[in-house]
Design an enzyme around this catalytic site. Structure first.
Site, mmCIF file in Angstrom:
data_model
loop_
_atom_site.group_PDB
_atom_site.id
_atom_site.type_symbol
_atom_site.label_atom_id
_atom_site.label_comp_id
_atom_site.label_asym_id
_atom_site.label_seq_id
_atom_site.Cartn_x
_atom_site.Cartn_y
_atom_site.Cartn_z
ATOM 1 N N ASN A 92 0.804 -1.211 0.000
ATOM 2 C CA ASN A 92 0.000 0.000 0.000
ATOM 3 C C ASN A 92 0.845 1.273 0.000
ATOM 4 O OD1 ASN A 92 -2.473 1.747 0.716
ATOM 5 N ND2 ASN A 92 -1.115 2.050 2.484
ATOM 6 N N TYR A 158 3.012 9.757 -11.334
ATOM 7 C CA TYR A 158 2.195 8.887 -10.488
ATOM 8 C C TYR A 158 1.476 7.839 -11.334
ATOM 9 C CZ TYR A 158 -1.380 7.407 -7.148
ATOM 10 O OH TYR A 158 -2.207 6.660 -6.340
#
Length: 298
Positions: A92, A158
């Protein structure tokens, strides 16, 4: 040793955002969590919200996924010794950064990729020997709808890192199948977390991008205040359901549904993925005659 009927989760970036939500949901449902963060002191206020029994099922782990592989492996090996196993690894941890790709340059792109892609790779590779030895385990990789909804200024580094993670997860699922290790690629939409307020990253400013940067600032402000964001706790409850075969996920599987390599969370993410697939299908249909018939002429 952990209760054999419970899961042992290793969650990176567990002190905030979706990682913290998953920690809270896992322990509330009787599981154990190896909770990692770059700064373990961030868990101190979190522990105050847990009952004594829940705190006993959380072990805090100092782990920076951007560290060298040798350090990551040492941390993961130590984590395994806490309860004897890792049933589910959740990759995560990640960082966000916005800016024009030309202004970020390769240095900015590598900065984001180092954590968001190579961090996932290193933590996974440190965990897999333990799962392969048991011939059992689940690897969860938190991706992003940004890999599909990326045609706007500022998201290049990203989105590229998340697209790389998506492709890695898909190949990994095939590589690990012989060892009874499952891979789950989670593709969240917009949830109410700090990732909606990413820092700016521009190493090489160019005046030509001034107007685009101003538009990006407006868009980020609108995103931060956007109503109707997903509830991280509800979203991570779905992940626990899928991994444990419970809730609606359990009903689907008992009804003959296959293990989902892709788990898309949130109406916005579902919409964006469907729109991307439809646009690709439209382009294929329109241009297939141009791209076909390229074998050598006889």
């Amino acid at each position: 040793m952990a209760d054999p009927n419970a899961k042992v989760w290793l969650i990176t970036g567990a002190s905030s955002g979706l990682g913290l939500a998953l920690l809270m949901r896992a322990v509330s449902r009787g599981d154990y969590v190896l909770a990692s963060a770059r700064d373990p002191s961030r868990f101190d206020p979190i522990f105050s919200t847990l009952c004594t029994g829940q705190r006993a099922r959380v072990h805090v782990l100092h782990l920076n996924v951007a560290s060298p592989f040798s350090e990551i492996k040492e941390a993961v090996d130590g984590a395994v010794r806490v309860w004897g196993r890792i049933d589910c690894l959740v990759n995560n941890a990640g960082i966000g950064a916005v800016g024009a790709s030309e202004e970020q340059g390769a240095e900015g792109m590598l900065h984001v990729m180092h954590t968001n892609f190579f961090g996932v790779l290193n933590v996974t590779n440190a965990t897999l020997p333990h799962m392969r030895a048991r011939r059992d385990g689940t690897v969860v990789i938190i991706g992003s709808r940004g890999a599909y909804c990326n045609e706007f200024m500022g998201i290049a580094s990203y989105a590229a890192a998340k697209a790389a993670v998506h492709s890695y997860a898909e190949t990994l699922s095939v590589e690990l199948r012989p060892f009874n290790i499952r891979v789950l690629l989670v593709i969240p939409g917009t949830f109410d977390t700090a990732i909606n307020r990413p820092p700016k990253l521009a190493l090489h400013l160019h005046a030509d991008y001034d107007a685009a940067r101003a538009d990006m600032d407006v868009m980020l402000g609108q995103l931060a205040g956007m109503p109707g964001k997903g509830d991280p706790l509800r979203g991570m409850d779905v992940v626990v359901d899928v991994v444990k075969g419970e809730g609606k996920a359990g009903e689907v599987m008992r009804g003959g549904g296959k293990w989902p390599l892709w788990l898309v969370l949130g109406e916005d993410a579902i919409r964006d993925v469907k729109e991307r697939l439809a646009r690709m299908a439209e382009a294929l249909d329109a241009w297939q005659e141009v791209g076909s018939g390229l074998t050598p002429e006889t």
